[in-house]
Design a protein around this motif. Structure first.
Motif, short mmCIF file in Angstrom:
data_model
loop_
_atom_site.label_atom_id
_atom_site.label_comp_id
_atom_site.label_asym_id
_atom_site.label_seq_id
_atom_site.Cartn_x
_atom_site.Cartn_y
_atom_site.Cartn_z
N SER A 31 0.89 -1.07 0.10
CA SER A 31 0.13 0.11 -0.10
C SER A 31 0.84 1.35 -0.06
CB SER A 31 -1.03 -0.07 1.31
OG SER A 31 -0.17 0.08 2.57
N TYR A 32 2.26 1.05 -0.21
CA TYR A 32 3.31 2.25 -0.02
C TYR A 32 3.61 2.58 -1.44
CZ TYR A 32 3.52 2.11 4.95
OH TYR A 32 3.61 2.35 6.17
N ALA A 33 3.62 3.88 -1.81
CA ALA A 33 4.36 4.22 -2.97
C ALA A 33 5.59 4.29 -2.81
CB ALA A 33 3.91 5.66 -3.47
N MET A 34 6.45 3.91 -3.75
CA MET A 34 8.02 3.64 -3.65
C MET A 34 8.59 4.88 -4.57
SD MET A 34 8.35 1.05 -1.36
CE MET A 34 9.94 0.41 -1.89
N ALA A 50 9.08 8.18 -9.03
CA ALA A 50 8.15 7.58 -8.06
C ALA A 50 7.09 6.52 -8.63
CB ALA A 50 7.32 8.38 -7.11
N ILE A 51 6.72 5.66 -8.16
CA ILE A 51 5.80 4.78 -8.69
C ILE A 51 4.67 4.45 -7.51
CG2 ILE A 51 6.88 2.55 -8.01
CD1 ILE A 51 5.93 1.51 -10.61
N SER A 52 3.20 4.47 -8.14
CA SER A 52 2.44 4.24 -6.98
C SER A 52 2.15 2.89 -6.50
CB SER A 52 0.98 4.47 -7.70
OG SER A 52 0.69 3.67 -8.71
N TRP A 53 1.40 2.74 -5.24
CA TRP A 53 1.35 1.36 -4.79
C TRP A 53 0.98 0.55 -5.72
CZ3 TRP A 53 -3.07 -1.17 -4.65
CH2 TRP A 53 -4.10 -0.62 -5.00
N SER A 54 0.19 0.66 -6.57
CA SER A 54 -0.30 -0.23 -7.53
C SER A 54 0.46 -0.48 -8.74
CB SER A 54 -1.73 -0.08 -8.28
OG SER A 54 -1.61 1.55 -8.86
N GLY A 55 1.36 0.50 -8.79
CA GLY A 55 2.32 0.47 -10.15
C GLY A 55 1.85 0.89 -11.30
N GLY A 56 0.46 1.37 -11.15
CA GLY A 56 -0.04 1.75 -12.34
C GLY A 56 0.44 3.44 -12.75
N ASP A 99 6.44 5.78 0.91
CA ASP A 99 5.48 6.72 1.59
C ASP A 99 4.02 6.29 1.33
OD1 ASP A 99 4.21 9.22 1.90
OD2 ASP A 99 5.48 10.38 0.95
N HIS A 100 3.40 6.06 2.39
CA HIS A 100 2.02 5.86 2.28
C HIS A 100 1.12 6.90 1.88
CE1 HIS A 100 1.50 7.55 6.35
NE2 HIS A 100 0.18 7.47 6.10
N ASP A 108 7.81 7.94 4.75
CA ASP A 108 8.13 7.25 6.00
C ASP A 108 9.30 6.45 6.23
OD1 ASP A 108 5.10 6.57 4.75
OD2 ASP A 108 4.98 7.07 6.69
N TYR A 109 10.00 5.78 5.21
CA TYR A 109 11.16 5.04 5.28
C TYR A 109 12.14 5.70 3.94
CZ TYR A 109 7.89 2.35 7.80
OH TYR A 109 6.93 1.87 8.81
N TRP A 110 13.42 5.30 4.50
CA TRP A 110 14.57 5.70 3.67
C TRP A 110 15.49 4.61 3.68
CZ3 TRP A 110 14.69 10.06 0.65
CH2 TRP A 110 13.86 10.76 0.78
#
Length: 120
Positions: A31-34, A50-56, A99-100, A108-110
């Protein structure tokens, strides 16, 4: 313990290619964007892709559009950055982030970063 571990950095000549990988663990990242950021010596950290949580959906900084491609693995806990036509100006430490909220103002995380050096 949540960890983002980057790999794939190195030294490459201008015009060459590299593929960065980021493996996320310690929780579910579906559920996190990366995304990817970079920081060159003496400069502030900047957004790269960046890429959305779904990859879309994917997003790119203008400086890398058409040269870099971000993707994520089927299990959603791995993200890649394919970098083509590299330039000396791409030299930086590249960081993976999660990043959620998908706002990228305060991920959120690095990860700890991987060095990319492009020689002219």
């Amino acid at each position: 313990q949540v960890q983002l571990v980057e790999s794939g950095g190195g030294l490459v000549q201008a015009g060459g290619s590299l593929r960065l990988s980021c493996a996320a663990s310690g929780r579910t990242f579906s559920s996190y964007a990366m995304g990817w950021f970079r920081q060159a010596p003496g400069k502030e950290r900047e957004f790269v892709a960046a890429i959305s949580w779904s990859g879309g959906r994917t997003y790119y900084a203008d400086s890398v559009k058409g040269r870099f491609t971000v993707s994520r693995g089927y299990a959603k806990n791995t993200v890649y950055l394919q970098m083509n036509s590299l330039k000396p100006g791409d030299t930086a430490v590249y960081y993976c982030a999660a990043d959620h909220r998908s706002s990228w103002t305060d991920p959120d995380y690095w990860g700890q970063g991987t060095q990319v050096t492009v020689s002219s």
